[in-house]
Design an enzyme around this catalytic site. Structure first.
Site, PDB file in Angstrom:
ATOM      1  N   TYR A   1     113.529  46.333  10.278  1.00 22.36           N
ATOM      2  CA  TYR A   1     111.763  46.689   9.264  1.00 22.36           C
ATOM      3  C   TYR A   1     110.651  46.659  11.095  1.00 22.36           C
ATOM      4  O   TYR A   1     111.568  46.784  12.266  1.00 22.36           O
ATOM      5  CB  TYR A   1     111.539  44.619   9.106  1.00 22.36           C
ATOM      6  CG  TYR A   1     111.630  44.109  10.512  1.00 22.36           C
ATOM      7  CD1 TYR A   1     112.907  43.254  11.210  1.00 22.36           C
ATOM      8  CD2 TYR A   1     110.199  43.285  10.386  1.00 22.36           C
ATOM      9  CE1 TYR A   1     112.366  42.012  12.543  1.00 22.36           C
ATOM     10  CE2 TYR A   1     110.003  42.763  11.590  1.00 22.36           C
ATOM     11  CZ  TYR A   1     110.524  42.131  12.052  1.00 22.36           C
ATOM     12  OH  TYR A   1     110.608  41.304  13.629  1.00 22.36           O
TER      13      TYR A   1
ATOM     14  N   GLU B   1     111.533  36.859  25.649  1.00 20.86           N
ATOM     15  CA  GLU B   1     109.735  36.989  25.145  1.00 20.86           C
ATOM     16  C   GLU B   1     109.728  35.827  24.127  1.00 20.86           C
ATOM     17  O   GLU B   1     110.894  34.831  24.052  1.00 20.86           O
ATOM     18  CB  GLU B   1     110.460  38.232  24.324  1.00 20.86           C
ATOM     19  CG  GLU B   1     111.721  38.237  23.494  1.00 20.86           C
ATOM     20  CD  GLU B   1     111.791  40.065  22.792  1.00 20.86           C
ATOM     21  OE1 GLU B   1     110.931  40.866  22.680  1.00 20.86           O
ATOM     22  OE2 GLU B   1     112.758  39.897  22.533  1.00 20.86           O
TER      23      GLU B   1
ATOM     24  N   LYS C   1     115.014  46.172  16.099  1.00 24.72           N
ATOM     25  CA  LYS C   1     114.519  45.465  14.946  1.00 24.72           C
ATOM     26  C   LYS C   1     115.155  45.229  13.626  1.00 24.72           C
ATOM     27  O   LYS C   1     114.737  45.063  12.723  1.00 24.72           O
ATOM     28  CB  LYS C   1     113.115  46.170  15.123  1.00 24.72           C
ATOM     29  CG  LYS C   1     112.076  44.433  15.010  1.00 24.72           C
ATOM     30  CD  LYS C   1     110.658  45.749  14.831  1.00 24.72           C
ATOM     31  CE  LYS C   1     109.625  44.154  14.482  1.00 24.72           C
ATOM     32  NZ  LYS C   1     109.591  43.171  15.321  1.00 24.72           N
TER      33      LYS C   1
ATOM     34  N   LEU D   1     112.343  42.544  22.722  1.00 27.59           N
ATOM     35  CA  LEU D   1     112.026  44.361  21.575  1.00 27.59           C
ATOM     36  C   LEU D   1     110.984  44.845  22.680  1.00 27.59           C
ATOM     37  O   LEU D   1     110.518  44.355  23.060  1.00 27.59           O
ATOM     38  CB  LEU D   1     111.634  43.323  20.439  1.00 27.59           C
ATOM     39  CG  LEU D   1     111.119  44.842  19.526  1.00 27.59           C
ATOM     40  CD1 LEU D   1     112.013  45.284  19.069  1.00 27.59           C
ATOM     41  CD2 LEU D   1     110.290  44.135  18.932  1.00 27.59           C
TER      42      LEU D   1
ATOM     43  N   ARG E   1     130.804  44.006  -1.567  1.00 24.78           N
ATOM     44  CA  ARG E   1     130.782  43.075  -0.424  1.00 24.78           C
ATOM     45  C   ARG E   1     131.443  43.507   0.598  1.00 24.78           C
ATOM     46  O   ARG E   1     133.011  42.946   0.584  1.00 24.78           O
ATOM     47  CB  ARG E   1     130.281  41.762  -0.459  1.00 24.78           C
ATOM     48  CG  ARG E   1     129.610  40.668   1.111  1.00 24.78           C
ATOM     49  CD  ARG E   1     130.224  39.937   1.140  1.00 24.78           C
ATOM     50  NE  ARG E   1     129.906  38.564   2.773  1.00 24.78           N
ATOM     51  CZ  ARG E   1     131.061  38.891   3.465  1.00 24.78           C
ATOM     52  NH1 ARG E   1     132.501  39.277   2.933  1.00 24.78           N
ATOM     53  NH2 ARG E   1     130.415  38.031   4.277  1.00 24.78           N
TER      54      ARG E   1
ATOM     55  N   ARG F   1     109.553  53.476  17.228  1.00 19.77           N
ATOM     56  CA  ARG F   1     110.477  52.395  16.665  1.00 19.77           C
ATOM     57  C   ARG F   1     111.356  52.228  15.669  1.00 19.77           C
ATOM     58  O   ARG F   1     112.368  52.062  16.027  1.00 19.77           O
ATOM     59  CB  ARG F   1     109.466  51.303  17.696  1.00 19.77           C
ATOM     60  CG  ARG F   1     110.339  50.211  17.841  1.00 19.77           C
ATOM     61  CD  ARG F   1     110.202  49.083  18.306  1.00 19.77           C
ATOM     62  NE  ARG F   1     109.383  48.009  17.339  1.00 19.77           N
ATOM     63  CZ  ARG F   1     108.009  47.382  17.558  1.00 19.77           C
ATOM     64  NH1 ARG F   1     108.274  46.698  18.780  1.00 19.77           N
ATOM     65  NH2 ARG F   1     107.740  47.052  16.897  1.00 19.77           N
TER      66      ARG F   1
HETATM   67  N1  PDD Z   1     107.184  40.763  15.467  1.00 23.02           N
HETATM   68  N2  PDD Z   1     109.038  40.887  20.717  1.00 23.02           N
HETATM   69  C1  PDD Z   1     109.901  40.272  19.140  1.00 23.02           C
HETATM   70  C2  PDD Z   1     111.109  39.816  18.833  1.00 23.02           C
HETATM   71  C3  PDD Z   1     109.026  40.413  18.264  1.00 23.02           C
HETATM   72  O1  PDD Z   1     109.361  40.254  16.747  1.00 23.02           O
HETATM   73  C4  PDD Z   1     108.325  41.245  18.403  1.00 23.02           C
HETATM   74  C5  PDD Z   1     107.232  42.055  16.786  1.00 23.02           C
HETATM   75  C6  PDD Z   1     107.163  41.727  19.433  1.00 23.02           C
HETATM   76  C7  PDD Z   1     106.586  42.157  19.675  1.00 23.02           C
HETATM   77  O2  PDD Z   1     106.494  43.347  19.044  1.00 23.02           O
HETATM   78  P1  PDD Z   1     104.836  44.708  18.831  1.00 23.02           P
HETATM   79  O3  PDD Z   1     103.813  44.594  19.464  1.00 23.02           O
HETATM   80  O4  PDD Z   1     105.355  45.797  18.310  1.00 23.02           O
HETATM   81  O5  PDD Z   1     104.733  44.008  17.148  1.00 23.02           O
HETATM   82  C8  PDD Z   1     108.326  40.999  20.113  1.00 23.02           C
HETATM   83  C9  PDD Z   1     106.490  40.814  14.326  1.00 23.02           C
HETATM   84  C10 PDD Z   1     105.179  40.998  14.538  1.00 23.02           C
HETATM   85  C11 PDD Z   1     106.975  40.433  13.674  1.00 23.02           C
HETATM   86  O6  PDD Z   1     108.051  40.056  13.094  1.00 23.02           O
HETATM   87  O7  PDD Z   1     106.807  40.364  13.192  1.00 23.02           O
END
Ligand code: PDD
Length: 282
Positions: free
Chosen positions: A33, A179, A147, A204, A100, A52
């Site tokens: 996603y 993070e 992601k 990420l 499945r 990404r």
């Molecule tokens: N999440 N680390 C993780 C684990 C994340 O899920 C996200 C973003 C980030 C920040 O990445 P970016 O700056 O590219 O949004 C770091 C999104 C916003 C979400 O899951 O809704």
């Protein structure tokens, strides 16, 4: 007015958007996603998000459902059809539909859905006033650079800290902050060095992180991409988190430790301001 959703080539009302129970995204979280911010009707850092997306899909052998510029066109169409001024566009690509089975055929047709969510980003209380973050163990898999929608560890991390009044969870592995559950963690040391963890399979690679690092470099701020411990974060002069949906959000408290004077710090404010100016100017 019903929200309009994109699903496999069609734009339909949200109550008409249906996916199969045999979609591997549903059965195995076999899916990628992306979330891009929209401010003033415009996508923010979207080229980074689409790059990404392509990289994540490539890592798990799912083909791109459309070319990058075609995906951007879908995003813009959704913004227009839903009259979105501020919020996010969510994209999800799954491996597709099959009975499945852990194994999958190499020629599966990916499913691709996208939708908008209206949200206050710039004037959100969290962005304006700062937040508290709680500390949790990082219990995720070893490929956090991809992601995927396999977000149960983060869902539970947020749930456990939300109960204590924390807005976000900072996850810790071997004593070092990895993070946030859905954001990148930054600290500013007492002697003015901006610190964030280097990209690797442990985190990420945040798009907002990348944009903020560029701002810091352009302004000749001292920056170190290195690991930092929870104890170092407790002693930080300032702290903040970044993500598409939280932009640059000040962190005023980590666990029970007040950061600085408990208010958003000047360097955080400066980065926040410049980040927004650039996002709006693009
Ligand atoms: N999440 N680390 C993780 C684990 C994340 O899920 C996200 C973003 C980030 C920040 O990445 P970016 O700056 O590219 O949004 C770091 C999104 C916003 C979400 O899951 O809704």
């Amino acid at each position: 007015m019903a929200r309009i959703i994109y699903i496999n080539g069609d734009y339909v009302a949200e109550d008409q958007a249906k996916v199969s129970v045999f979609d591997r995204g549903f059965l195995f979280a076999d899916a990628i996603y992306e979330v891009s911010a929209v401010i003033g009707g415009k996508l923010v850092d979207n080229d980074l998000h689409l790059a990404r997306l392509e990289r994540s899909l490539n890592e798990i052998f799912i083909p791109m459902p459309l070319q990058r510029d075609e995906i951007a066109q879908v995003q813009r169409e959704l913004i227009a059809r839903n009259g979105l001024d501020e919020g996010v566009v969510y994209l999800q690509v799954t491996r597709g539909v099959a009975d499945r089975d852990f194994g999958f055929a190499d020629d599966m047709k990916p499913s691709f859905i996208a939708f908008t969510q209206q949200k206050n980003l710039v004037n959100a209380a969290s962005v304006q006033n700062g937040v508290a973050v709680g500390i949790v163990a990082d219990s995720r898999w070893a490929r956090r650079d991809i992601k995927t929608t396999m977000l149960l560890a983060q869902v539970l991390a947020k749930k456990s800290v939300n109960a204590g009044g924390f807005h976000e969870a900072w996850m810790v592995e071997d004593g070092f902050v990895t993070e946030g559950a859905s954001s990148t963690a930054f600290i500013l040391t007492g002697d003015g060095v901006l610190v964030t963890r280097p990209n690797s399979q442990a985190i990420l690679p945040g798009c907002t992180r990348r944009a903020v690092i560029k701002i810091a470099e352009d302004r000749q701020l001292r920056l170190e991409e290195r690991l930092f411990t929870v104890e170092e974060a407790f002693e930080a002069a300032e702290a903040f988190l970044t993500s598409a949906s939280s932009l640059v959000t000040p962190v005023n408290r980590i666990g029970d430790r007040i950061i600085g004077d408990g208010k958003p710090g000047p360097v955080t404010r400066q980065l926040q301001k410049i980040y927004l100016e650039l996002a709006l100017a693009d």
